[in-house]
Design a protein around this motif. Structure first.
Motif, PDB file in Angstrom:
ATOM      1  N   ASN A   1      24.209 -45.460  -9.129  1.00 45.23           N
ATOM      2  CA  ASN A   1      25.278 -44.484  -9.230  1.00 45.23           C
ATOM      3  C   ASN A   1      26.575 -45.020  -8.656  1.00 45.23           C
ATOM      4  O   ASN A   1      26.592 -45.826  -7.716  1.00 45.23           O
ATOM      5  N   TYR A   2      27.683 -44.542  -9.227  1.00 44.28           N
ATOM      6  CA  TYR A   2      28.995 -44.986  -8.781  1.00 44.28           C
ATOM      7  C   TYR A   2      29.209 -44.652  -7.307  1.00 44.28           C
ATOM      8  O   TYR A   2      29.882 -45.391  -6.589  1.00 44.28           O
ATOM      9  N   PHE A   3      28.642 -43.541  -6.839  1.00 46.19           N
ATOM     10  CA  PHE A   3      28.765 -43.158  -5.426  1.00 46.19           C
ATOM     11  C   PHE A   3      28.224 -44.258  -4.527  1.00 46.19           C
ATOM     12  O   PHE A   3      28.877 -44.681  -3.566  1.00 46.19           O
ATOM     13  N   TYR A   4      27.025 -44.758  -4.862  1.00 46.78           N
ATOM     14  CA  TYR A   4      26.416 -45.811  -4.036  1.00 46.78           C
ATOM     15  C   TYR A   4      27.144 -47.141  -4.217  1.00 46.78           C
ATOM     16  O   TYR A   4      27.230 -47.951  -3.285  1.00 46.78           O
TER      17      TYR A   4
ATOM     18  N   ALA B   1      30.202 -51.116  -1.563  1.00 43.32           N
ATOM     19  CA  ALA B   1      31.363 -52.003  -1.627  1.00 43.32           C
ATOM     20  C   ALA B   1      32.218 -51.850  -0.369  1.00 43.32           C
ATOM     21  O   ALA B   1      32.616 -52.841   0.257  1.00 43.32           O
ATOM     22  N   PHE B   2      32.496 -50.615   0.001  1.00 40.59           N
ATOM     23  CA  PHE B   2      33.306 -50.386   1.197  1.00 40.59           C
ATOM     24  C   PHE B   2      32.583 -50.876   2.446  1.00 40.59           C
ATOM     25  O   PHE B   2      33.187 -51.512   3.322  1.00 40.59           O
ATOM     26  N   PHE B   3      31.274 -50.620   2.512  1.00 39.27           N
ATOM     27  CA  PHE B   3      30.482 -51.058   3.653  1.00 39.27           C
ATOM     28  C   PHE B   3      30.479 -52.586   3.747  1.00 39.27           C
ATOM     29  O   PHE B   3      30.613 -53.163   4.833  1.00 39.27           O
ATOM     30  N   ALA B   4      30.319 -53.248   2.594  1.00 39.25           N
ATOM     31  CA  ALA B   4      30.290 -54.710   2.582  1.00 39.25           C
ATOM     32  C   ALA B   4      31.630 -55.290   3.033  1.00 39.25           C
ATOM     33  O   ALA B   4      31.679 -56.263   3.803  1.00 39.25           O
ATOM     34  N   VAL B   5      32.725 -54.688   2.577  1.00 33.35           N
ATOM     35  CA  VAL B   5      34.054 -55.178   2.965  1.00 33.35           C
ATOM     36  C   VAL B   5      34.249 -55.053   4.474  1.00 33.35           C
ATOM     37  O   VAL B   5      34.697 -55.998   5.146  1.00 33.35           O
TER      38      VAL B   5
ATOM     39  N   GLN C   1      36.066 -40.385  -3.713  1.00 31.29           N
ATOM     40  CA  GLN C   1      36.340 -41.006  -5.003  1.00 31.29           C
ATOM     41  C   GLN C   1      35.479 -40.409  -6.111  1.00 31.29           C
ATOM     42  O   GLN C   1      35.963 -40.117  -7.204  1.00 31.29           O
ATOM     43  N   VAL C   2      34.199 -40.229  -5.822  1.00 37.54           N
ATOM     44  CA  VAL C   2      33.291 -39.682  -6.825  1.00 37.54           C
ATOM     45  C   VAL C   2      33.672 -38.242  -7.156  1.00 37.54           C
ATOM     46  O   VAL C   2      33.547 -37.795  -8.300  1.00 37.54           O
ATOM     47  N   LYS C   3      34.148 -37.514  -6.153  1.00 40.83           N
ATOM     48  CA  LYS C   3      34.584 -36.135  -6.392  1.00 40.83           C
ATOM     49  C   LYS C   3      35.733 -36.109  -7.397  1.00 40.83           C
ATOM     50  O   LYS C   3      35.772 -35.255  -8.288  1.00 40.83           O
TER      51      LYS C   3
END
Length: 471
Positions: A4-7, A12-16, A188-190
């Motif tokens: 899912n785009y949420f995950y 992505a944010f967590f990895a950055v 973002q997903v919202k």
């Protein structure tokens, strides 16, 4: 495997954040290590220079060694042959530096090294050691060098504490990054789900959808494009419904117009078949059937003609011809129809006026507009005025009929539209296609048509045909 785009956003944010923290942590540790070593070396060089300034007197060396011993600092002095002269010993010791380093010292270059030694318990001890050369004051010759060393275990201990603190900070940062990435991804997903929900509504035919646009980023740009799309779809839908309404009206009108003459023709044929029509009425019946047949043919031809024009299936044969002669012939042809409505056709055109157009289609344009004027004018005047403009021939058709409102003027070019529904059954306005054909033909000529009208004061059509400038 679908993610899912949420995950996706959250990971992505967590990895950055994680990568940034790791890079910053290693960079900080490296900076702290280098800074600690540089400070230690600077301090040791300072001790060595201070001792040299005191002329390396043995009592001062002893005093300095006593003072610095508490800090783990050791002092050694070597002569020009690399033999240790302080502290004094019966055995001969050398510094152990390489010939290349000794050559640098003779050239006046200080040297700093880090050595690994082993204590009595087998533990590795890192030692920072600096070598400072000194020279005789009288001749300036190389006399020897002083070595000042200090263990850097304290530095390593401090760095270990820093690493532990950084690790704790890293753990807390990871927790914070997880929470922040969750909130960011949810936000973002919202926004995406808002567009998705609006898309579903549009797919179900609800065009009263409008997305908020704060003009902040690409999502807002997408929202703006979506709103433009919905407005366009809404307009298209309204136009389709409008045209469908016109089509149904046309079908009803066409069915009515066809049913009436067909009923008349069928009745007359039955009368003739059963010899129910008197002999002196048979010729009149035949003429009546012919009139009704022509009426049906005209209705069908107008529709076929419109479709051909609209789909560019006709080819214009444009030429320069006498406009006065063409208009005069049209007026003569339509005088009878005008007389039936107690209308007067007036031609006001110079005999030298010429028009560059397809002769037959030009005549069709003028006839349709005049017939429209006759249809909506009773006991009035219809003027056909011709004159030259700037690089164009202008034809005006002005009537004193019922006129139109601004809304009606906007709709007159639409297929099947009738400004006055009560007149839809007149014999000159069966289809509602006359003005639609006019507009298509005018466009094909590269000409223009303007309409001015007021309710109760009549209507004026102004046609402008460009001249052939190549002649």
């Amino acid at each position: 495997m679908r993610l899912n785009y949420f995950y996706q956003q959250m990971l992505a944010f967590f990895a950055v954040v994680t990568i940034v923290l790791i890079i910053l942590g290693f960079s900080f540790l490296q900076f702290a290590r280098n800074t600690a070593y540089q400070n230690t070396e600077t301090q040791l060089f300072g001790y060595a220079e201070a001792l040299i300034d005191e002329d390396l007197q043995m009592d001062k060396l002893e005093n300095g060694q006593v003072i610095l011993k508490n800090q783990g600092v050791s002092i050694f002095v070597f002569d020009s042959t690399d033999s240790m002269i302080y502290p004094s010993t019966t055995e001969k010791y050398i510094s152990g530096i390489s010939d290349q380093d000794l050559k640098k010292l003779k050239n006046g270059e200080p040297i700093s090294l880090t050595q690994r030694n082993t204590d009595f318990f087998g533990n590795q001890i890192n030692t920072a050691i600096v070598y400072q050369p000194f020279f005789t004051q009288s001749t300036g010759e190389f006399y020897g060098f002083i070595a000042v060393s200090a263990p850097i275990s304290t530095i390593e201990a401090n760095l270990k504490d820093i690493r532990n603190n950084l690790f704790s900070a890293f753990i807390f940062s990871i927790v914070g990054a997880t929470i922040a990435s969750y909130l960011f991804a949810k936000f973002q997903v919202k926004r995406i789900n808002r567009i998705r929900s609006a898309t579903h509504k549009v797919a179900k035919g609800d065009f009263n959808v409008h997305l908020e646009n704060k003009e902040m980023d690409e999502f807002d740009d997408l929202a703006a494009d979506f709103n433009s799309m919905v407005d366009s779809l809404k307009s298209s839908q309204e136009e389709i419904e409008h045209q469908e309404k016109r089509r149904r009206q046309f079908m009803a009108d066409a069915a009515h117009e066809m049913r009436t003459p067909l009923t008349t023709i069928n009745g007359l044929l039955e009368g003739l078949e059963h010899d129910m029509i008197p002999e002196n009425q048979k010729q009149r019946s035949i003429q009546l059937m012919q009139n009704e047949t022509r009426r049906l043919i005209r209705l069908v031809n107008e529709n076929l003609d419109y479709e051909k024009i609209r789909s560019n299936q006709i080819t214009l044969q444009k030429q320069t011809f006498d406009a006065y002669e063409a208009l005069e012939m049209i007026v003569e042809q339509l005088k009878g129809k005008a007389r039936d409505s107690d209308d007067e056709l007036i031609l006001d055109c110079p005999t030298e006026l010429e028009v560059y157009a397809d002769y037959d289609r030009f005549s069709q344009i003028i006839v349709n507009i005049i017939q429209n004027a006759i249809q909506f004018t009773t006991n009035g005047k219809i003027s056909i005025i011709g004159y030259y403009g700037e690089n164009e021939s202008i034809i005006k058709i002005k009537d004193s009929g019922i006129g139109m409102t601004a809304e009606e003027i906007k709709n007159i070019w639409e297929r099947y539209y009738k400004a006055d529904i009560s007149r839809k059954n007149t014999k000159y306005g069966e289809s509602g296609l006359g003005l639609a054909i006019v507009q298509q033909l005018v466009n094909l000529h590269g000409a223009s048509v303007e309409v001015e009208s007021l309710p109760g004061e009549g209507t004026t059509f102004t046609l402008s045909f460009p001249l052939d400038l190549n002649e």
